[in-house]
Write an enzyme that holds these catalytic residues in place. Structure first.
Site, short mmCIF file in Angstrom:
data_model
loop_
_atom_site.label_atom_id
_atom_site.label_comp_id
_atom_site.label_asym_id
_atom_site.label_seq_id
_atom_site.Cartn_x
_atom_site.Cartn_y
_atom_site.Cartn_z
N CYS A 1 29.58 -15.41 18.93
CA CYS A 1 30.83 -16.15 18.78
C CYS A 1 31.21 -16.29 17.31
O CYS A 1 32.40 -16.22 16.96
CB CYS A 1 30.68 -17.54 19.41
SG CYS A 1 30.15 -17.48 21.14
N SER A 2 30.24 -16.49 16.45
CA SER A 2 30.50 -16.71 15.02
C SER A 2 30.62 -15.42 14.22
O SER A 2 31.31 -15.38 13.21
CB SER A 2 29.39 -17.56 14.40
OG SER A 2 29.45 -18.88 14.90
#
Length: 159
Positions: A49-50
């Site tokens: 996600c990051s």
């Protein structure tokens, strides 16, 4: 049951970070009269996600909005403090960081997943939606990876 293309999306009260702290928002208000991309991630600050998912939307936000999208929303089963900190860490000024702290949105749209094994609890699946005035026009669910819900995929879908 998972929402389907053509469905009117449910109205759920969630949170965004305001000047004085977490503020309640209604999903119906976020979607009303607007064309919106909403993408969901299993967790803020998690590796995929990051490193890939949110950064793709940050990088392509201007191009996405140039195609007639009024808002880009990122949601996760995290609280407003975490979503705000993650958005700041990712320079996501163009993205609405929408906290689904209790998982009510993920449950209402039928897109939860049980991540009890790694002790993450019930989280959202990874997906992206194209929403037009509260109606679901496109739903891309990623069973693994980020390909179907990526910013690049959504940009191509609205082109």
């Amino acid at each position: 049951m998972t929402v389907q293309v053509g469905d009117t999306l449910p109205n759920i009260e969630l949170r965004v970070m305001g000047a004085e702290g977490p503020e309640a928002v209604q999903t119906a208000d976020l979607f009303a009269g607007r064309k919106v991309i909403l993408f969901a991630v299993p967790g803020a600050f998690t590796p995929g996600c990051s490193m890939t998912h949110l950064p793709g939307y940050v990088t392509l936000a201007d191009k996405i909005k140039a195609k007639g999208i009024d808002a880009i929303i990122c949601t996760s089963v995290n609280d407003a403090f975490v979503m705000d900190a993650w958005g700041k860490a990712q320079n996501a000024e163009e993205i609405i960081m929408l906290a689904d702290g209790l998982g009510h949105w993920a449950e209402a749209v039928g897109l939860t997943q049980d991540l009890a094994g790694p002790q993450l609890g019930v989280r959202s699946q990874r997906y992206a939606m194209l929403i037009n005035d509260g109606q679901l026009e496109l739903l891309n669910i990623d069973p693994k990876g980020i390909d179907l819900s990526s910013a690049e995929t959504l940009l191509a879908a609205i082109s």
